[in-house]
Scaffold this active site. Structure first.
Site, mmCIF file in Angstrom:
data_model
loop_
_atom_site.group_PDB
_atom_site.id
_atom_site.type_symbol
_atom_site.label_atom_id
_atom_site.label_comp_id
_atom_site.label_asym_id
_atom_site.label_seq_id
_atom_site.Cartn_x
_atom_site.Cartn_y
_atom_site.Cartn_z
ATOM 1 N N SER A 13 0.841 -1.196 0.000
ATOM 2 C CA SER A 13 0.000 0.000 0.000
ATOM 3 C C SER A 13 0.872 1.239 0.000
ATOM 4 O O SER A 13 1.646 1.464 0.941
ATOM 5 C CB SER A 13 -0.898 0.020 1.240
ATOM 6 O OG SER A 13 -1.472 1.305 1.389
ATOM 7 N N HIS A 38 -1.090 -1.230 -4.459
ATOM 8 C CA HIS A 38 -2.398 -0.959 -3.848
ATOM 9 C C HIS A 38 -2.512 0.527 -3.515
ATOM 10 O O HIS A 38 -1.657 1.087 -2.824
ATOM 11 C CB HIS A 38 -2.539 -1.791 -2.566
ATOM 12 C CG HIS A 38 -3.892 -1.733 -1.928
ATOM 13 N ND1 HIS A 38 -4.945 -2.510 -2.342
ATOM 14 C CD2 HIS A 38 -4.360 -0.984 -0.900
ATOM 15 C CE1 HIS A 38 -6.014 -2.249 -1.589
ATOM 16 N NE2 HIS A 38 -5.683 -1.328 -0.717
ATOM 17 N N ASP A 40 -4.851 3.324 -1.811
ATOM 18 C CA ASP A 40 -5.955 3.560 -0.872
ATOM 19 C C ASP A 40 -6.534 4.955 -1.083
ATOM 20 O O ASP A 40 -5.877 5.957 -0.780
ATOM 21 C CB ASP A 40 -5.459 3.439 0.571
ATOM 22 C CG ASP A 40 -5.186 1.998 0.967
ATOM 23 O OD1 ASP A 40 -6.109 1.172 0.841
ATOM 24 O OD2 ASP A 40 -4.056 1.702 1.397
ATOM 25 N N MET A 42 -9.253 7.669 -0.028
ATOM 26 C CA MET A 42 -10.098 8.004 1.130
ATOM 27 C C MET A 42 -10.654 9.412 0.977
ATOM 28 O O MET A 42 -9.994 10.282 0.420
ATOM 29 C CB MET A 42 -9.282 7.899 2.414
ATOM 30 C CG MET A 42 -8.591 6.565 2.609
ATOM 31 S SD MET A 42 -7.643 6.537 4.135
ATOM 32 C CE MET A 42 -6.810 4.961 3.987
ATOM 33 N N HIS A 71 -8.433 0.979 -4.306
ATOM 34 C CA HIS A 71 -9.413 0.659 -3.258
ATOM 35 C C HIS A 71 -10.130 1.955 -2.863
ATOM 36 O O HIS A 71 -9.549 2.821 -2.216
ATOM 37 C CB HIS A 71 -8.655 0.041 -2.071
ATOM 38 C CG HIS A 71 -9.493 -0.245 -0.876
ATOM 39 N ND1 HIS A 71 -8.934 -0.505 0.360
ATOM 40 C CD2 HIS A 71 -10.837 -0.326 -0.710
ATOM 41 C CE1 HIS A 71 -9.904 -0.717 1.236
ATOM 42 N NE2 HIS A 71 -11.071 -0.604 0.605
ATOM 43 N N MET A 73 -12.382 3.970 -0.762
ATOM 44 C CA MET A 73 -13.052 4.106 0.542
ATOM 45 C C MET A 73 -13.750 5.458 0.547
ATOM 46 O O MET A 73 -13.391 6.371 1.288
ATOM 47 C CB MET A 73 -12.023 3.983 1.667
ATOM 48 C CG MET A 73 -11.503 2.574 1.830
ATOM 49 S SD MET A 73 -10.091 2.477 2.954
ATOM 50 C CE MET A 73 -8.759 2.729 1.785
ATOM 51 N N MET A 142 -11.469 -6.490 5.065
ATOM 52 C CA MET A 142 -10.729 -5.549 5.911
ATOM 53 C C MET A 142 -10.466 -6.203 7.271
ATOM 54 O O MET A 142 -11.410 -6.637 7.946
ATOM 55 C CB MET A 142 -11.529 -4.260 6.118
ATOM 56 C CG MET A 142 -11.733 -3.411 4.872
ATOM 57 S SD MET A 142 -10.216 -2.741 4.146
ATOM 58 C CE MET A 142 -9.515 -1.784 5.516
ATOM 59 N N GLY A 149 -3.453 3.788 8.102
ATOM 60 C CA GLY A 149 -2.531 2.660 8.193
ATOM 61 C C GLY A 149 -2.042 2.422 9.609
ATOM 62 O O GLY A 149 -2.286 3.212 10.514
ATOM 63 N N ASP A 178 -6.623 -6.763 3.830
ATOM 64 C CA ASP A 178 -6.059 -5.427 4.000
ATOM 65 C C ASP A 178 -6.186 -5.017 5.457
ATOM 66 O O ASP A 178 -7.289 -4.896 5.979
ATOM 67 C CB ASP A 178 -6.820 -4.442 3.101
ATOM 68 C CG ASP A 178 -6.213 -3.040 3.088
ATOM 69 O OD1 ASP A 178 -5.231 -2.799 3.825
ATOM 70 O OD2 ASP A 178 -6.722 -2.186 2.343
#
Length: 230
Positions: A13, A38, A40, A42, A71, A73, A142, A149, A178
């Site tokens: 990540s 990966h 992330d 957000m 991913h 979120m 998850m 993190g 994850d």
């Protein structure tokens, strides 16, 4: 994406990378054995943090030679699917709770030509995805609450992974984990049926773009621990 297989894949990540040096960080982890990258995403709303918009993902794309796993979120997620697809994601993963109709969300991802993932938070039940499994290429479990993190691994995710593997049967669907993945927790989820392991701090700790061999050693240690448990 090559032909489907259940070999262990390590997906560092980049949330744990040096934010001032993403291109070099991506090249470093790939040169040291990362299978996927990966990303992330957000929004400060669905989760308590704010990270990468589509322009940032588009900027990462030229550096990613393997597979870019994005991913999301974010909620609502549907209005942004096309933008992240155009930014270069290979896989787009959305959470069950990120919109009113997860089936429609997954259809929208598929309509862009990208691979589709669905994500389950620690409190999200497996039966919430039972009727969309035929639309997905991956289920992300998850093992921390999403948002930042470095959190501790939630052990109920191991049994959830085992039950998901049974639900999937012989469908060509990856199981991604994850959250809190380390050399201690990777074997637990690998034995339960996971094949894609996201690791942030466990990959980047102790290394830098100037010492990428540290990343390589960290990736190799997680992979070896996971493979030994299968």
């Amino acid at each position: 994406m090559t032909e489907f297989d259940r070999s262990i894949k390590i997906a560092p990540s980049i949330l744990s990378a040096d934010f001032a040096n993403f291109g070099a960080e991506i090249r470093a982890i790939e040169s040291q054995g990362a299978d996927w990258v990966h990303v992330d995403v957000m929004d400060g709303h669905f989760v308590p943090n704010l990270t990468f918009g589509p322009p940032a993902v588009a900027a990462f794309r030229p550096h990613v030679k393997t597979f870019m796993d994005v991913h999301l979120m974010i909620a609502p997620v549907d209005p942004y699917i096309e933008a992240y697809a155009e930014a270069g994601a290979d896989m787009i993963t959305a959470h069950v709770e990120a919109g009113p109709h997860i089936h429609r969300t997954l259809q929208a991802i598929k309509a862009t030509g990208k691979m589709a993932g669905v994500s389950l938070n620690p409190g999200t039940p497996l039966d919430s995805i039972e009727h969309v499994l035929d639309l997905v290429d991956m289920v992300l479990i998850m093992t921390v609450n999403p948002g930042f993190g470095g959190q501790k691994f939630i052990h109920s995710g191991v049994e959830k992974t085992r039950r998901l593997r049974q639900m999937i049967g012989d469908r060509p669907i990856h199981i991604q984990i994850d959250g809190g993945v380390t050399t201690e927790t990777a074997p637990l989820v690998a034995a339960a049926g996971a094949d894609v392991l996201v690791a942030g701090s466990a990959v980047f700790k102790g290394g830098s773009v100037n010492t990428p061999e540290v990343y390589g050693a960290n990736i190799a240690a997680i992979r070896a621990a996971a493979e030994a448990a299968r």
